[in-house]
Design a protein around this motif. Sequence first.
Motif, PDB file in Angstrom:
ATOM      1  N   LYS A 169     -25.339  -2.570 -69.720  1.00 20.70           N
ATOM      2  CA  LYS A 169     -25.833  -4.271 -70.132  1.00 20.70           C
ATOM      3  C   LYS A 169     -24.501  -4.738 -69.345  1.00 20.70           C
ATOM      4  O   LYS A 169     -25.578  -6.108 -68.633  1.00 20.70           O
ATOM      5  N   SER A 170     -23.992  -4.710 -68.794  1.00 16.03           N
ATOM      6  CA  SER A 170     -23.049  -5.595 -67.847  1.00 16.03           C
ATOM      7  C   SER A 170     -23.448  -6.696 -66.978  1.00 16.03           C
ATOM      8  O   SER A 170     -23.653  -7.060 -66.097  1.00 16.03           O
TER       9      SER A 170
ATOM     10  N   GLY B 263     -26.748  -6.043 -65.811  1.00 15.80           N
ATOM     11  CA  GLY B 263     -28.003  -7.616 -66.336  1.00 15.80           C
ATOM     12  C   GLY B 263     -29.462  -7.412 -65.777  1.00 15.80           C
ATOM     13  O   GLY B 263     -29.963  -7.650 -65.074  1.00 15.80           O
TER      14      GLY B 263
END
Length: 247
Positions: free
Chosen positions: A161-162, A164
């Motif tokens: 998720k980090s 992006g």
Amino acid sequence: MPIKAQDQTLTLMTYNIYHGEDPYNLGNSNIKEIAELINAIKPDFVALQEVDSMTNRTKGFNPDGKKNLMLELEKLTGMQSFFAKAIDFSDGGYGEGILSRHPAIFESYDLPTPKGGEGRSLAIAKVNLGNRDLIFAGTHLCHEFSENRTAQVIAAHKILKSIGLPIILTGDFNFTNEEKGYDILSEHFIDAALKVGKPKNTYSSKEPKIRIDYFWFDMNSEWEIESVEVLDVMHSDHKPVVVKVRY
């Protein structure tokens, strides 16, 4: 009005390759057969689990010596390879691998093992497809402790998720849909096999009684999953899974 990027169909594959040895004919390599299967399918990306790199174990079933299995598959398929070492093993390395037909930037992350046991890794390919970017990630969760699998699912999701980008996560998760780790992933990802119909079991290849090999697609991106196929081959103790997705 902005013009939408042209969709394209990607062929994806995951396969636990049993460290490059035929589990039903021990002492014999399975890499040639796996490469032939990959060449027949022509996937864009492949995630591989139980991958050895220059271990004494590979010397035991390869008469010409130790093998880096990802480099062997790169030679045989013409795809770009990446090895994500999870642990030191047998004077070499053991972990996950990715094959990519597209230029990619690769990264590897260690996953937590709060209950101890064997180390695990997350292999990531960041890919630009000309008009769109995505992450293709492969992993192999702990086979011993559900607490480890849960922690690894949470860590993998946080890492991905980090970054992006739209996420495809696949591999051998060593859980069924009754476990907490499955529920956590289901909050953020689409289970591809469940999406298209009744999922088929993936383990073992000789007697497939459970489903532990998955493709997950993040819910925030526009995926059109066209098909999920569990291949009936026995080069390893797992069955490979092939997905076609429009993106």
